[in-house]
Design an enzyme around this catalytic site. Sequence first.
Site, mmCIF file in Angstrom:
data_model
loop_
_atom_site.group_PDB
_atom_site.id
_atom_site.type_symbol
_atom_site.label_atom_id
_atom_site.label_comp_id
_atom_site.label_asym_id
_atom_site.label_seq_id
_atom_site.Cartn_x
_atom_site.Cartn_y
_atom_site.Cartn_z
ATOM 1 N N LYS A 3 -1.856 8.113 -4.277
ATOM 2 C CA LYS A 3 -2.765 7.013 -3.940
ATOM 3 C C LYS A 3 -4.208 7.550 -3.881
ATOM 4 C CE LYS A 3 1.037 4.261 -2.587
ATOM 5 N NZ LYS A 3 2.239 4.252 -1.782
ATOM 6 N N SER A 62 1.304 -1.286 4.056
ATOM 7 C CA SER A 62 0.925 -1.297 2.646
ATOM 8 C C SER A 62 0.634 -2.684 2.089
ATOM 9 C CB SER A 62 2.004 -0.607 1.815
ATOM 10 O OG SER A 62 3.265 -1.186 2.060
ATOM 11 N N HIS A 91 -1.278 5.264 2.853
ATOM 12 C CA HIS A 91 -2.524 4.540 2.563
ATOM 13 C C HIS A 91 -3.706 4.974 3.428
ATOM 14 C CE1 HIS A 91 -0.581 1.756 -0.210
ATOM 15 N NE2 HIS A 91 0.455 1.862 0.591
HETATM 16 C C1 LIG Z 1 3.657 4.164 -2.009
HETATM 17 C C2 LIG Z 1 4.328 4.380 -0.730
HETATM 18 C C3 LIG Z 1 5.424 5.242 -0.612
HETATM 19 C C4 LIG Z 1 6.090 5.853 -1.809
HETATM 20 O O1 LIG Z 1 5.328 6.869 -2.353
HETATM 21 P P1 LIG Z 1 5.537 7.269 -3.879
HETATM 22 O O2 LIG Z 1 4.946 8.599 -4.002
HETATM 23 O O3 LIG Z 1 4.838 6.223 -4.682
HETATM 24 O O4 LIG Z 1 7.025 7.268 -4.102
HETATM 25 C C5 LIG Z 1 5.933 5.490 0.633
HETATM 26 N N1 LIG Z 1 5.418 4.890 1.733
HETATM 27 C C6 LIG Z 1 4.393 4.022 1.655
HETATM 28 C C7 LIG Z 1 3.868 3.388 2.907
HETATM 29 C C8 LIG Z 1 3.826 3.736 0.427
HETATM 30 O O5 LIG Z 1 2.818 2.864 0.338
#
Ligand SMILES: *Cc1c(COP(=O)(O)O)cnc(C)c1O
Length: 387
Positions: free
Chosen positions: A240, A180, A208
Amino acid sequence: MRNDPKLIKAFLKDKVQQHLYRKVRITESAQAPRMQIDGKRLLTFCSNDYLGLANHPEISSTFKKAADKYGVGSGAAHLINGHSIEHQQLEEELADFTGRQKALLFSTGYMANMGVVNALMGRGDVIFADKLNHASLVDAALVSRAKLQRFAHKDLNALSNLYDRNTANNTMILSDAVFSMDGDIAEVNRLAELAAVEQAWLMIDDAHGFGVLGKTGAGLLEQENLSQKDVPILMATLGKSIGTAGAFVAGSHDLIEYLMQTARTYIYTTAMPPAIAAATRTSLKLIQQEVWRRDKLVSHIEYFKRSAAQLGIQLLPSDTAIQPILVGSTELAVAISQQLEQKGILVSAIRPPTVPEGTARLRVTFSASHTEADIDSLLIALEAIMC
Ligand SMILES: *Cc1c(COP(=O)(O)O)cnc(C)c1O
């Protein structure tokens, strides 16, 4: 932290001095390249809305219709009476889309990771985790009481050496699909081979990659042709690329049934609003129909990389929508981010402890809703500040 006002004050002061103080910005418009933030018009390169779906009229319209039909709150946990037909259909569609037998919704990605790892791993077990994994995977492992062994980023030899010395019976390999804060991609094929040899759980967090990678947007595992047998646990988020909220885990029928009996962050929490599930179904449909979104994102990424190289701006090695500019010093990263903001451009400085000490960076992210002219504006500003 002891209950002593002086200690809290000193802690906060210290954070300010180290350029590590975190603050919220207040947005007054929808998620988009151009936003009204803290009273200013800014061109943004920091969201995870990679496909430009967070503010899509058809998804909003589904959301509104579903809210009219079901109300806003789901009212209860999934296993009580909070699991609507929209949740059910979304789970079935996610399973189909990812080529898995079954999928299970969670209210956030953080909770999905916490729930799955804790349902499968416990005292006496060992979790092998990439050093650059997302904080939610680290926390999930720590809470599980399994022994956490972190291996150097993408270093399969290091992981294999750890396995040579392993005596635990139940092990899990945990990795982000797309890292990320770096944007690079895990060696999922090799992880899958090793997991098969070691009879280990392999859990891939595709937060992602889901929506953007793979021929139909089903993520990194689609791109790499890895089935449920190769990667037994696929987790991805919906906040996302998908542009809504929540997360899911997909895998075999029995694994998902097992999680429904045991994952505490699934059992003991209110189901996401049904309108979110309905909106997510529309988003999944758009992702599969509107291939141009992925194509446009890819062309933005290539254009930016080419242009940054011409300017001599050092990027981390990444082919994804996450294109970090390595700065090093926290102070400098913050200063560049502030200068960009003065020029009307928002790029966030990512600092320790989110990334290792001495690797502060500007995390530039692209969206299909950016235009090439937007990217030119960013490049011109970067050139003026950095070159
Ligand atoms: C954003 C993210 C999460 C958390 O997800 P949310 O729905 O925002 O709690 C978990 N793992 C990764 C790799 C992320 O980028």
